[in-house]
Design an enzyme around this catalytic site. Structure first.
Site, PDB file in Angstrom:
ATOM      1  N   CYS A  45       0.812  -1.208   0.000  1.00  0.00           N
ATOM      2  CA  CYS A  45       0.000   0.000   0.000  1.00  0.00           C
ATOM      3  C   CYS A  45       0.847   1.259   0.000  1.00  0.00           C
ATOM      4  O   CYS A  45       2.054   1.219   0.177  1.00  0.00           O
ATOM      5  CB  CYS A  45      -0.896   0.045   1.244  1.00  0.00           C
ATOM      6  SG  CYS A  45      -1.963  -1.372   1.445  1.00  0.00           S
ATOM      7  N   GLY A 102      -0.334   0.796  -5.221  1.00  0.00           N
ATOM      8  CA  GLY A 102      -1.566   0.029  -5.083  1.00  0.00           C
ATOM      9  C   GLY A 102      -2.659   0.584  -5.967  1.00  0.00           C
ATOM     10  O   GLY A 102      -2.885   1.799  -5.984  1.00  0.00           O
ATOM     11  N   ASN A 125       0.594   0.475   5.769  1.00  0.00           N
ATOM     12  CA  ASN A 125       1.467  -0.108   4.748  1.00  0.00           C
ATOM     13  C   ASN A 125       2.349  -1.141   5.430  1.00  0.00           C
ATOM     14  O   ASN A 125       3.095  -0.810   6.353  1.00  0.00           O
ATOM     15  CB  ASN A 125       2.329   0.975   4.104  1.00  0.00           C
ATOM     16  CG  ASN A 125       3.388   0.425   3.160  1.00  0.00           C
ATOM     17  OD1 ASN A 125       4.470   0.964   3.041  1.00  0.00           O
ATOM     18  ND2 ASN A 125       3.097  -0.658   2.481  1.00  0.00           N
ATOM     19  N   GLY A 126       2.259  -2.387   5.004  1.00  0.00           N
ATOM     20  CA  GLY A 126       3.067  -3.446   5.598  1.00  0.00           C
ATOM     21  C   GLY A 126       2.277  -4.724   5.741  1.00  0.00           C
ATOM     22  O   GLY A 126       1.227  -4.908   5.116  1.00  0.00           O
ATOM     23  N   TYR A 156      12.976  -1.671  -6.861  1.00  0.00           N
ATOM     24  CA  TYR A 156      11.781  -1.785  -7.696  1.00  0.00           C
ATOM     25  C   TYR A 156      10.614  -0.899  -7.278  1.00  0.00           C
ATOM     26  O   TYR A 156      10.059  -0.173  -8.088  1.00  0.00           O
ATOM     27  CB  TYR A 156      11.330  -3.247  -7.710  1.00  0.00           C
ATOM     28  CG  TYR A 156      10.016  -3.512  -8.414  1.00  0.00           C
ATOM     29  CD1 TYR A 156       9.917  -3.433  -9.801  1.00  0.00           C
ATOM     30  CD2 TYR A 156       8.869  -3.830  -7.702  1.00  0.00           C
ATOM     31  CE1 TYR A 156       8.713  -3.664 -10.456  1.00  0.00           C
ATOM     32  CE2 TYR A 156       7.663  -4.072  -8.346  1.00  0.00           C
ATOM     33  CZ  TYR A 156       7.594  -3.986  -9.714  1.00  0.00           C
ATOM     34  OH  TYR A 156       6.408  -4.211 -10.360  1.00  0.00           O
TER      35      TYR A 156
END
Length: 466
Positions: free
Chosen positions: A5, A34, A108-109, A251
């Site tokens: 996210c 996302g 996020n995670g 990336y």
């Protein structure tokens, strides 16, 4: 691969300022993190309002329609699922009630012991609306608050129970709270502009709204942001080390972001230079697999003196979630995503630079497309070491049996992909390219050595990831 996210939080000292506009543009800048759903929660001093929907930011908010999301403080989220299916119930921010009002959370995670924690909460009679680990965190916080009557202390206590990665933005009534896990796996930064403080997964969210990058949120730091900014520390065990995700640099992050003080673009140039130093080859042209490998390919070209060129054109209207059910359709989808420029490829010896190889299926399909276009030689260079283990911290990466490098050496992978030569970046060169000490990076997917303990039910966790 997908990252879980992107998150944004913002607070304006001007009580009449509508902060949702900045959050919207910040989410737009983080869309690459996302594409399944997006949402914003805002507080206007009297009440909290939330709007969430499935799809891209511009679709969910109808190209900037933020009616009803007034307030000088708010949070936002864009999602790709790793824990919890892709459905509206799992979109964020997630909303919960506690003793003194309402809490909204964006995460996020990945919490790898979330199944165990969820079962514990369900035994207490707590009901769940979603299948996300973010709701688990929300329940834990509200439960703890009923004991402590202090949200900062509640966060500290809950952090002791969480195993995994978490960068969080919390809207606790009209206070913005920010949390980064003690080892700093996921990125989180803070910026400021004319009385507004903004936090986000990446600094590109600041650039789009004219905010200046101030600093990264420290691993294990809690920020409480209202008319002032107060910082607190999560208690940590002696010897706790940082473990920044190396894939943010390779990336996931946009190249124009700054992650933990490192300019991602420069890191990827370094990777390209190192790839040439480790795996030189005589060729006609250096070409990237767009878009994430473009900067590394430029670095390889500069180091080698081999001209840089484009051989594959990406259709940017095909999203990352474009998945076809059959092998034939998957091969077609690759051609929809990447179309070769035959005049630039026919008869050429090319250095093809990519950021990583996971399953190898996309790489093989791309090689086939290039062969059909008449390429003479393909020398594949990969800007990360072989991925031999799954990620448990928020990257929807394959399981052991699906990872091409989990049971194949480089020569076997080369033959499987059908390229003339194959060179991976070494771990030592990757660490040097990033510029962070090896023992402060998470390299679990490259080494099988993880920065946290893995729960006993990790096989169950892996089988249910979506």
């Amino acid at each position: 691969m997908q990252d879980k996210c992107g998150i944004v939080g913002a607070y304006s000292n001007n009580k009449t300022h509508n902060i949702s506009r900045e959050i919207y543009y910040g989410l737009y800048a983080l869309q690459h993190r996302g594409q399944e759903s997006a949402g914003i929660s805002a507080h206007n001093g009297a009440e909290m309002r939330t709007y969430r929907g499935m799809g891209l930011v511009c679709d969910v908010f109808n190209n900037g329609n933020l009616v009803g999301l007034d307030g000088n403080v708010g949070i936002g989220h864009v999602r790709y699922s790793t824990t919890g299916k892709s459905q509206i119930q799992n979109s964020q921010p997630f909303i919960g009630k506690f003793d003194l009002g309402t809490i909204a959370i964006a995460h996020n995670g990945d919490i790898i012991n979330s199944s165990e924690l969820r079962r514990e909460l369900e035994k207490e009679g707590r009901e769940f609306q979603s299948s996300t680990d973010s709701e688990v965190i929300c329940h834990l916080l509200t439960r703890e608050y009923s004991q402590t009557q202090n949200m900062v202390e509640s966060i500290k206590q809950v952090s002791k129970k969480l195993i995994g990665s978490y960068s969080l933005v919390l809207l606790v009534n009209d206070d913005l709270m920010v949390v980064r896990d003690p080892i700093g796996i996921k990125p989180l930064a803070m910026g400021q502009s004319e009385g507004t403080t903004i936090v986000a997964s990446e600094t590109v969210a600041f650039d789009v709204v004219g905010a200046e990058y101030v600093r990264d949120v420290e691993p294990g730091e809690i920020l409480v942001i209202n008319d002032q900014i107060n910082s607190f520390k999560i208690p940590q065990n002696p010897g706790t080390k940082r473990a920044h995700c190396m894939f943010e640099y390779v990336y996931f992050a946009r190249p124009d972001s700054i992650i933990d003080g490192r300019i991602v673009y420069n890191v990827r140039l370094n990777i390209g230079h190192a790839l040439y130093n480790e795996h030189p080859v005589d060729a006609d042209v250096v070409m990237p697999v767009p878009d994430s490998a473009i900067t590394a390919a430029i670095g390889y070209s500069r180091a080698s003196g081999i001209p840089y060129g484009e051989g594959l054109i990406k259709n940017r209207y095909i999203g990352r979630t474009f998945i076809m059910p059959t092998q034939e359709e998957r091969e077609t989808s690759v051609k929809l995503k990447m179309n070769p420029i035959r005049s630039e490829l026919e008869g050429k010896s090319i250095v093809l630079v990519d950021d990583s190889i996971v399953r190898g299926t996309t790489s093989k399909s791309l090689v086939d497309v290039l062969r059909e276009a008449g390429v003479g030689e393909i020398h594949l260079r990969i800007g990360s070491p072989p991925i031999i283990s799954p990620c448990y911290y928020g990257i929807a990466m394959a399981t052991y049996k699906e990872l091409i490098a989990s049971d194949k050496n480089v020569e076997k992978i080369r033959k499987t992909l059908g390229v003339d030569s194959l060179g991976y970046l070494s771990i030592d060169s990757l660490v040097k390219s990033i510029g962070i000490k090896r023992d402060e990076l998470c390299l679990g997917c490259l080494t099988g050595e993880y920065p946290t303990e893995l729960p006993v039910d990790i096989d169950e966790y892996e089988s249910c990831r979506c």
